[in-house]
Design an enzyme around this catalytic site. Sequence first.
Site, PDB file in Angstrom:
ATOM      1  N   GLY A  20       0.819  -1.201   0.000  1.00  0.00           N
ATOM      2  CA  GLY A  20       0.000   0.000   0.000  1.00  0.00           C
ATOM      3  C   GLY A  20       0.852   1.248   0.000  1.00  0.00           C
ATOM      4  O   GLY A  20       2.078   1.189   0.166  1.00  0.00           O
ATOM      5  N   GLY A  23       0.671   9.007   2.477  1.00  0.00           N
ATOM      6  CA  GLY A  23       1.283  10.311   2.301  1.00  0.00           C
ATOM      7  C   GLY A  23       2.774  10.315   2.551  1.00  0.00           C
ATOM      8  O   GLY A  23       3.518  11.083   1.938  1.00  0.00           O
ATOM      9  N   GLY A  25       4.831   7.572   2.220  1.00  0.00           N
ATOM     10  CA  GLY A  25       5.588   6.643   1.378  1.00  0.00           C
ATOM     11  C   GLY A  25       4.799   5.393   1.084  1.00  0.00           C
ATOM     12  O   GLY A  25       3.572   5.437   0.940  1.00  0.00           O
ATOM     13  N   VAL A  27       4.493   0.854   1.687  1.00  0.00           N
ATOM     14  CA  VAL A  27       4.819  -0.313   2.498  1.00  0.00           C
ATOM     15  C   VAL A  27       4.917  -1.515   1.575  1.00  0.00           C
ATOM     16  O   VAL A  27       4.028  -1.739   0.749  1.00  0.00           O
ATOM     17  CB  VAL A  27       3.761  -0.562   3.590  1.00  0.00           C
ATOM     18  CG1 VAL A  27       4.124  -1.799   4.413  1.00  0.00           C
ATOM     19  CG2 VAL A  27       3.631   0.655   4.500  1.00  0.00           C
ATOM     20  N   LYS A  41       8.356  -0.342   5.562  1.00  0.00           N
ATOM     21  CA  LYS A  41       7.819   0.990   5.263  1.00  0.00           C
ATOM     22  C   LYS A  41       8.958   1.870   4.756  1.00  0.00           C
ATOM     23  O   LYS A  41       9.977   2.025   5.439  1.00  0.00           O
ATOM     24  CB  LYS A  41       7.206   1.580   6.525  1.00  0.00           C
ATOM     25  CG  LYS A  41       6.698   2.999   6.393  1.00  0.00           C
ATOM     26  CD  LYS A  41       6.111   3.456   7.727  1.00  0.00           C
ATOM     27  CE  LYS A  41       5.604   4.882   7.666  1.00  0.00           C
ATOM     28  NZ  LYS A  41       5.021   5.303   8.963  1.00  0.00           N
ATOM     29  N   ASP A 135      -2.566   9.116  16.558  1.00  0.00           N
ATOM     30  CA  ASP A 135      -3.290   8.777  15.326  1.00  0.00           C
ATOM     31  C   ASP A 135      -3.952   7.404  15.452  1.00  0.00           C
ATOM     32  O   ASP A 135      -3.847   6.573  14.556  1.00  0.00           O
ATOM     33  CB  ASP A 135      -2.338   8.811  14.130  1.00  0.00           C
ATOM     34  CG  ASP A 135      -3.069   8.962  12.795  1.00  0.00           C
ATOM     35  OD1 ASP A 135      -4.237   9.414  12.806  1.00  0.00           O
ATOM     36  OD2 ASP A 135      -2.491   8.614  11.754  1.00  0.00           O
TER      37      ASP A 135
END
Length: 326
Positions: A20, A23, A25, A27, A41, A135
Site C-alpha cells: 500500500g 502520504g 511513502g 509499504v 515501510k 493517530d
Amino acid sequence: MEAYGGGRFIGDYSVVRRLGTGGMGAVYLCRTRAGQRLAVKVVREELAEDPLIRRRFMREVDALRTVHSPYTVPVYDARTSGPVLWLATRYLDGPTLSTRVQEYGPLSPAEVARLGVMLAEALATVHGRGIVHRDIKPTNIILEDDEPRLIDFGIARSVAASGLTLPGTALGTPGYMAPEQLDCREPTDAVDVFALGAVLAFTSTGRPPFGTGRTALQRMMDRSPPDLGGIPPLLAALIASCLAQSPGARPTLRKVTRVLTDIIAAADRRAAHRAGLPTEPVAHPAHRCQVPTASGACAVRPAAERVLAAGLTHDLIRKAVLRDDR
C-alpha cells in the site's frame, strides 16, 4: 517480484510486492534470506530529504523499539540515515479493523469491550513509555487472530520531545482527532483516549461518531455531540466520556478497562444463563484433608484451588490429587 527504486531489494530484504501507499511513502511485503515475511515501510525520497521528516521517522523507530506490548509490532530492522529511510517490522497477515467492520458489520457489545480492553492495555504501555500515539484509528489497527495490533507510530510524540511539529500544524485524522489537536495544542495521553472512544464507536456502529473528512472537522469545530445511536447505554456512556471536549473530563485508561471488563462479565453471565449454566459459584461439600501440614492445614488444597481456577472440575481434582483412605 516487484522492483523498488530500480532494484529488487530494500536493504538485505527481497521485495515481493507493494502492500500500500500513503502520504509518507509505501509499504512493501519483503522476505529475509531465510524466507521470513516482513512489512517494510519506505519514506518517499523527496520527503526523506526534509530534516523534520527525518527526525519524525527516527522518532517512530525509537518509539517502536521502546514499546513492548502484545498489541504492538516490534522493529526487525531500520535505516534512519542515508538517502533512503525504511523501517522493517513483522508482517501481519490480517485485515485492518476498518476492513473487518466494513466487510462483516459492527461487532457485538461484548466483542467491542474485549477489543477495547486490549487497546487500552496497549495504550497504557505506550503512555508508560512517555509516548502519545496521536493517530489511533481503525486503519491503524490490524487484527491478528482477533487481537488488535497497533501500528503506524509515524506522528507519535514523546512527552519529553519538543520542536518536532511545525507551529500551527494539526496532526491526526479527522473524525478521530481530539479538539486540542485541532487547536494545535500540546498533546497529552488524553488525545489517545479520545481516539479510542471514537474507534469503539465506529466498531459498535460501523460509522465514525463525528463523520469523516470536512464533515468531521466542521462538527468538531462546532463542538457538536457525537452520534452514538444504537450503542447500549453502558458502553455509550463510556464512549461519550472518552469523547469529552475537555481532556481533563476524559476517563483514565484504568477506568476505561474497568468499565469494559464489567460489560464483558455481564455478557458472559447472560450467555451462561441462556445456556442453562450456573452464574454463581457452586458450593462444594467440606473437604476432609488426607495430607495435613504440621499446623493441621491441608497441604494439597492450595494447589487444587489453583487447578480449579484454571478450569478443571472439582471431581477431576479429587481424582487427581486427593487419595481416599485405604
